[in-house]
Design an enzyme around this catalytic site. Structure first.
Site, PDB file in Angstrom:
ATOM      1  N   HIS A 165       0.644  -1.157  -0.139  1.00  0.00           N
ATOM      2  CA  HIS A 165      -0.142   0.000  -0.268  1.00  0.00           C
ATOM      3  C   HIS A 165       0.984   1.132   0.099  1.00  0.00           C
ATOM      4  O   HIS A 165       0.558   2.274  -0.258  1.00  0.00           O
ATOM      5  CB  HIS A 165      -0.657  -0.095   1.123  1.00  0.00           C
ATOM      6  CG  HIS A 165      -2.008  -0.942   1.314  1.00  0.00           C
ATOM      7  ND1 HIS A 165      -3.321  -0.607   0.971  1.00  0.00           N
ATOM      8  CD2 HIS A 165      -2.016  -2.435   1.252  1.00  0.00           C
ATOM      9  CE1 HIS A 165      -4.153  -1.756   0.987  1.00  0.00           C
ATOM     10  NE2 HIS A 165      -3.411  -2.879   1.001  1.00  0.00           N
ATOM     11  N   ASP A 373       3.752   9.480  -0.712  1.00  0.00           N
ATOM     12  CA  ASP A 373       2.431   8.887  -0.279  1.00  0.00           C
ATOM     13  C   ASP A 373       2.498   7.788  -1.312  1.00  0.00           C
ATOM     14  O   ASP A 373       2.757   7.998  -2.604  1.00  0.00           O
ATOM     15  CB  ASP A 373       1.553   9.871  -0.307  1.00  0.00           C
ATOM     16  CG  ASP A 373       0.529   9.288   0.668  1.00  0.00           C
ATOM     17  OD1 ASP A 373       0.402   8.151   0.792  1.00  0.00           O
ATOM     18  OD2 ASP A 373      -0.312  10.041   1.420  1.00  0.00           O
TER      19      ASP A 373
HETATM   20  O1  F6P Z   1      -0.726   3.282   4.616  1.00  0.00           O
HETATM   21  C1  F6P Z   1      -0.463   2.326   5.334  1.00  0.00           C
HETATM   22  C2  F6P Z   1      -1.172   2.041   6.612  1.00  0.00           C
HETATM   23  O2  F6P Z   1      -0.897   0.807   7.199  1.00  0.00           O
HETATM   24  C3  F6P Z   1      -2.737   1.682   6.201  1.00  0.00           C
HETATM   25  O3  F6P Z   1      -3.129   0.327   5.815  1.00  0.00           O
HETATM   26  C4  F6P Z   1      -3.476   1.924   7.577  1.00  0.00           C
HETATM   27  O4  F6P Z   1      -4.565   2.382   7.338  1.00  0.00           O
HETATM   28  C5  F6P Z   1      -2.323   3.086   8.117  1.00  0.00           C
HETATM   29  O5  F6P Z   1      -1.245   3.012   7.388  1.00  0.00           O
HETATM   30  C6  F6P Z   1      -2.361   3.279   9.481  1.00  0.00           C
HETATM   31  O6  F6P Z   1      -1.647   2.501  10.077  1.00  0.00           O
HETATM   32  P1  F6P Z   1      -1.493   1.815  11.529  1.00  0.00           P
HETATM   33  O7  F6P Z   1      -2.169   0.264  11.537  1.00  0.00           O
HETATM   34  O8  F6P Z   1      -0.324   1.705  11.958  1.00  0.00           O
HETATM   35  O9  F6P Z   1      -2.466   2.489  12.401  1.00  0.00           O
END
Ligand code: F6P
Length: 467
Positions: A165, A373
């Site tokens: 992602h 990003d």
């Molecule tokens: O963008 C990457 C990501 O891991 C997303 O999948 C997730 O929603 C966001 O960052 C928040 O991350 P965390 O799981 O560390 O709260």
């Protein structure tokens, strides 16, 4: 439309489960989480069956599988030291900064790596009993890059897909990581590896050819008789959800109420992000400060609203960013606020979907200015919510979304003067130009949705050549 999964059973693997524990009085229950990935994959699991493997959040708990909202859920629990070493450490103190072009210094701690290997193994152990012959396993994101190989070593029959992602860095940066070969080999045991953009898929292809024995051209690699398809699958949003929220009567009321609170005659500039150093909140504030300093606009004419969703608060770089941002908000307001007219409003909280859409609908200008990003779905959500066809999107060139949203006002977030100028352009953009650009942004967002994205990836994983 929700995608179909044909005959093969499916296991989704992601660091986070699609459910959260919510307390009600003295008891607690599971609730399906909001959010893109869950929205896309939940209907599929509900319709065709399948499991979701992930961390329920927090320390310890039960790892017993259960059924919720039509999904089979398999929790992988983490100890306090695994949260520190695997999640806060290697995932968010090593990989996150490294993969975001070293915006902060990645720390290469051997104890964090050991914890990463241990937790990836824990995930592979949890998945194996759930998969029947020939099942599809779709693994998500940077936390779990070793899982494809760990599974493949035990189960040659599986179709394994991996989607990253976040960005994948240039090989010159990736090569700094002491465990670079293990990570690449972990991923290269997949059948399909998906990235947000063509450019980052290229970074991965180059790194694989340079640092492993993988060979191949175009989007196909070969390693030890195994063929891997490497391809961009840019993620999208659930457009219908945003348009339904924007069309609801209550959305109009919320939007009017926000406009009245911020001052109906003032221009409203908005930022919505997780409080993360990749998002460029600090540079955005400096650009707003510069606009106010130049004097063409004052706090009587405009206000900037930053919604900052708390995130990874135990990681040092996040705690120091919060201090910097809060100091900047204080400094700008100290200098430029007028009695009763605050220049920068700062909300450190998560909003409901309904409130979020009302903010999008109220904002004359939306600033999405990450330094780096993978995609950035906020930019797409803003366009989807602008059912009135106006509004200006300021978008960083370094967000994956900039490849698709070409009619945004594209900015280099490292250039404060350029950003300040872009804010001024946005604040004075004639309605006809706003409409022309917004039409193009909305067309881009409408061209495929989150369900199409999931269907394309799963099509490729099944082996469809045209997916
Ligand atoms: O963008 C990457 C990501 O891991 C997303 O999948 C997730 O929603 C966001 O960052 C928040 O991350 P965390 O799981 O560390 O709260």
């Amino acid at each position: 439309m929700p995608p179909t999964n044909n005959d093969r059973s499916l296991v989704i693997v992601a660091n986070r489960l699609p459910v959260q524990r919510v307390r009600r009085g003295t008891t607690s229950t599971w609730q399906t989480s909001l959010g893109g990935l869950v929205a896309a994959l939940h209907p599929l699991l509900r319709k065709h069956g399948g499991s979701w493997v992930g961390w329920p959040g927090g320390e310890g708990g039960s790892s017993r599988a259960f059924r919720h909202d039509g999904m089979d859920i398999k929790p992988v629990t983490l100890s306090a030291s695994q949260i520190e070493g695997f999640y806060e450490g290697f995932s968010n103190g090593t990989l996150w900064p490294l993969y975001h072009d070293v915006l902060r210094t990645p720390r290469f701690r051997r104890s964090w790596w050991r914890s990463y290997v241990e937790v990836n193994q824990k995930f592979a152990d949890a998945i194996e009993p759930l998969v029947g012959p020939g099942s599809m396993v779709w693994i998500h994101d940077y936390h779990l890059q070793l899982v494809p190989k760990m599974l493949r070593q035990r189960r040659a029959d599986l179709r394994i897909g991996f989607f990253l992602h976040i960005p994948f860095p240039a090989p010159e940066l990736f090569a700094r990581m002491p465990w670079r070969t293990e990570v690449l080999k972990g991923l290269l045991a997949s059948d399909v590896i998906g990235f947000q953009t063509r450019a980052v898929a290229q970074n991965f292809l180059r790194a694989s050819r340079r640092l492993t024995r993988a060979t191949g051209s175009g989007c196909t690699l070969r390693l030890d008789d195994h063929t891997i398809r490497v391809q961009p699958f840019p993620i999208a949003i659930d457009i219908e959800e945003f348009e339904t929220l924007a069309n609801a009567e209550s959305a109009g009321e919320r939007t009017r109420s926000l406009r009245a609170k911020f001052g109906p005659k003032r221009k409203l500039v908005l930022g919505v992000d997780r409080l993360d150093y990749t998002k460029g909140i600090d540079v955005r504030l400096r650009a707003i400060e510069e606009v106010l300093r130049r004097g063409e606009f004052s706090a009587r004419d405009m206000c900037f609203v930053q919604i900052a969703v708390p995130s990874r608060e135990n990681v040092d770089d996040y705690a120091s960013l919060r201090r910097e941002v809060e100091q900047a908000v204080g400094r700008i307001n100290g200098e430029y606020a007028e009695p009763g007219q605050v220049a920068v409003h700062y909300l450190h909280r998560r909003l409901s979907r309904e409130d979020l859409v009302a903010y999008y609908m109220a904002a004359d200008v939306m600033m999405v200015t990450p330094l780096r990003d993978g995609m950035n779905l906020i930019a797409k959500e803003y366009a989807a919510s602008r059912i009135d066809g106006t509004g200006v999107l300021l978008l960083s060139e370094f967000a994956g979304a900039a490849n698709e949203l070409r009619q945004a006002v594209l900015v280099n977030p490292f250039d404060i003067d350029g950003m300040a100028k872009a804010v001024q352009t946005a604040l004075t953009m004639p309605p006809a130009e706003q409409r022309r650009r917004m039409r193009s942004l909305r067309n881009a967002v409408h061209s495929y949705d989150l369900y199409d994205w999931a269907a394309r990836f799963l099509g490729a994983l099944r082996g469809d050549q045209d997916a």
